[in-house]
Design an enzyme around this catalytic site. Structure first.
Site, PDB file in Angstrom:
ATOM      1  N   SER A 253     -38.307 -15.765   6.125  1.00  0.00           N
ATOM      2  CA  SER A 253     -37.872 -14.860   5.056  1.00  0.00           C
ATOM      3  C   SER A 253     -37.634 -13.447   5.561  1.00  0.00           C
ATOM      4  O   SER A 253     -36.944 -12.656   4.916  1.00  0.00           O
ATOM      5  CB  SER A 253     -38.916 -14.833   3.938  1.00  0.00           C
ATOM      6  OG  SER A 253     -40.170 -14.374   4.426  1.00  0.00           O
TER       7      SER A 253
ATOM      8  N   CYS B 294     -40.873 -22.664  -2.504  1.00  0.00           N
ATOM      9  CA  CYS B 294     -41.156 -22.619  -1.068  1.00  0.00           C
ATOM     10  C   CYS B 294     -42.043 -23.812  -0.776  1.00  0.00           C
ATOM     11  O   CYS B 294     -42.984 -24.097  -1.530  1.00  0.00           O
ATOM     12  CB  CYS B 294     -41.868 -21.314  -0.703  1.00  0.00           C
ATOM     13  SG  CYS B 294     -42.491 -21.258   0.996  1.00  0.00           S
TER      14      CYS B 294
ATOM     15  N   CYS C 200     -37.699 -26.346   4.333  1.00  0.00           N
ATOM     16  CA  CYS C 200     -37.850 -24.900   4.191  1.00  0.00           C
ATOM     17  C   CYS C 200     -36.734 -24.402   3.284  1.00  0.00           C
ATOM     18  O   CYS C 200     -35.551 -24.586   3.608  1.00  0.00           O
ATOM     19  CB  CYS C 200     -37.769 -24.228   5.561  1.00  0.00           C
ATOM     20  SG  CYS C 200     -37.711 -22.424   5.537  1.00  0.00           S
TER      21      CYS C 200
END
Length: 269
Positions: A47, A189, A78
């Site tokens: 991220s 997530c 992911c």
């Protein structure tokens, strides 16, 4: 070797161990398949990385592993990586490649109050494709977005044997604590299902937790059932990472609990 004697080889890829939430659903549905798991801890967290870096690191790791263990399918476990790497991966590999998409559509269908929370990384909540998913499937809902790296770190620590810091977790989720009609939470997530019980303690008003792991497992089965398989009948499930880490020896001792025999460091820089 006859193809009936072969087990499909499936690679799960993530920047950390969040993809375990997807892997465990696949293993539950398909316990006898051959599984590989790679976490790019040298590049963690994705991220915080630029798209070009995520693409480079994902391609490099997957190509290296495919050279050693011919893959039948790949799961990008992911959400952040899935927003950017799927087209280049599909151009590079002639196998099914499955991404991870936040479960906004099923959340919009199950919510009774039409008030949904999307919990994801800071990178994911800002992606344009999230706007598109909401516009397409949840126009009649209020969708709160919370981008967090802290929860990713908490989940990483839990999987490595540490207790969950509920005070930090509650503080991170505090902006939603007073939303009494927030009845559905999208775990955007793959790390977050690993701490779902702890999240529930902090947000007791949430009745439905939506994440795509079970759907991904069914998708893998659908894509590979009765297909010609490339992979040999490997005996052991293997895990890879991209850098040594402090709790490595302790982590290795727990591998068998997840169905893996070994952990190997690969270099992709």
């Amino acid at each position: 070797m006859d193809k009936k004697e072969k087990r499909p080889t499936v690679l799960f890829f993530d920047s950390g161990v969040g993809g375990f939430s997807v892997y465990r659903e696949a293993k539950k549905l398909l316990p006898n398949w051959h599984y590989l798991y790679c976490f790019d801890n040298a590049g963690f967290p994705y991220s915080e990385r630029k798209e070009e870096s995520i693409i480079h690191r994902t391609l490099a790791a997957c190509q290296l592993i495919n050279q050693r263990y011919p893959l039948d399918a790949m799961v990008i476990a992911c959400n952040t990586a899935s927003t950017v790497v799927l087209p280049p991966l599909r151009a590079a590999f002639d196998i099914p490649i499955i991404g991870t998409v936040p479960a906004i559509k099923p959340a919009s269908e199950i919510t009774k109050t039409k008030h949904i929370g999307l919990l994801a990384t800071k990178g994911t909540v800002k992606r344009h494709y999230i706007d598109e998913l909401i516009d397409k499937f949840a126009q009649d809902c209020i969708v709160e977005r919370l981008g967090t790296t802290k929860l990713v770190e908490i989940a990483e620590q839990k999987i490595r044997g540490h207790s969950v810091d509920l005070i930090s977790l509650k503080d991170e989720l505090s902006s939603w604590a007073g939303m009494a009609d927030l009845d559905t939470l999208v775990l955007g997530c793959t790390h977050f299902p690993l701490i779902k019980d702890e999240i529930q303690l902090c947000l007791p008003q949430v009745k439905y937790f939506m994440e795509p792991s079970a759907a991904i497992a069914k998708r893998i089965k659908y894509l590979l059932d009765d297909k010609n398989l490339q992979a040999q009948n490997e005996k052991y499930n293997q895990m890879f990472c991209t850098a040594h880490f402090p709790e490595e020896s302790q982590f290795k001792k727990a591998l068998h609990l997840w169905g893996f025999e070994s952990l190997e460091v690969i270099k992709i820089d």
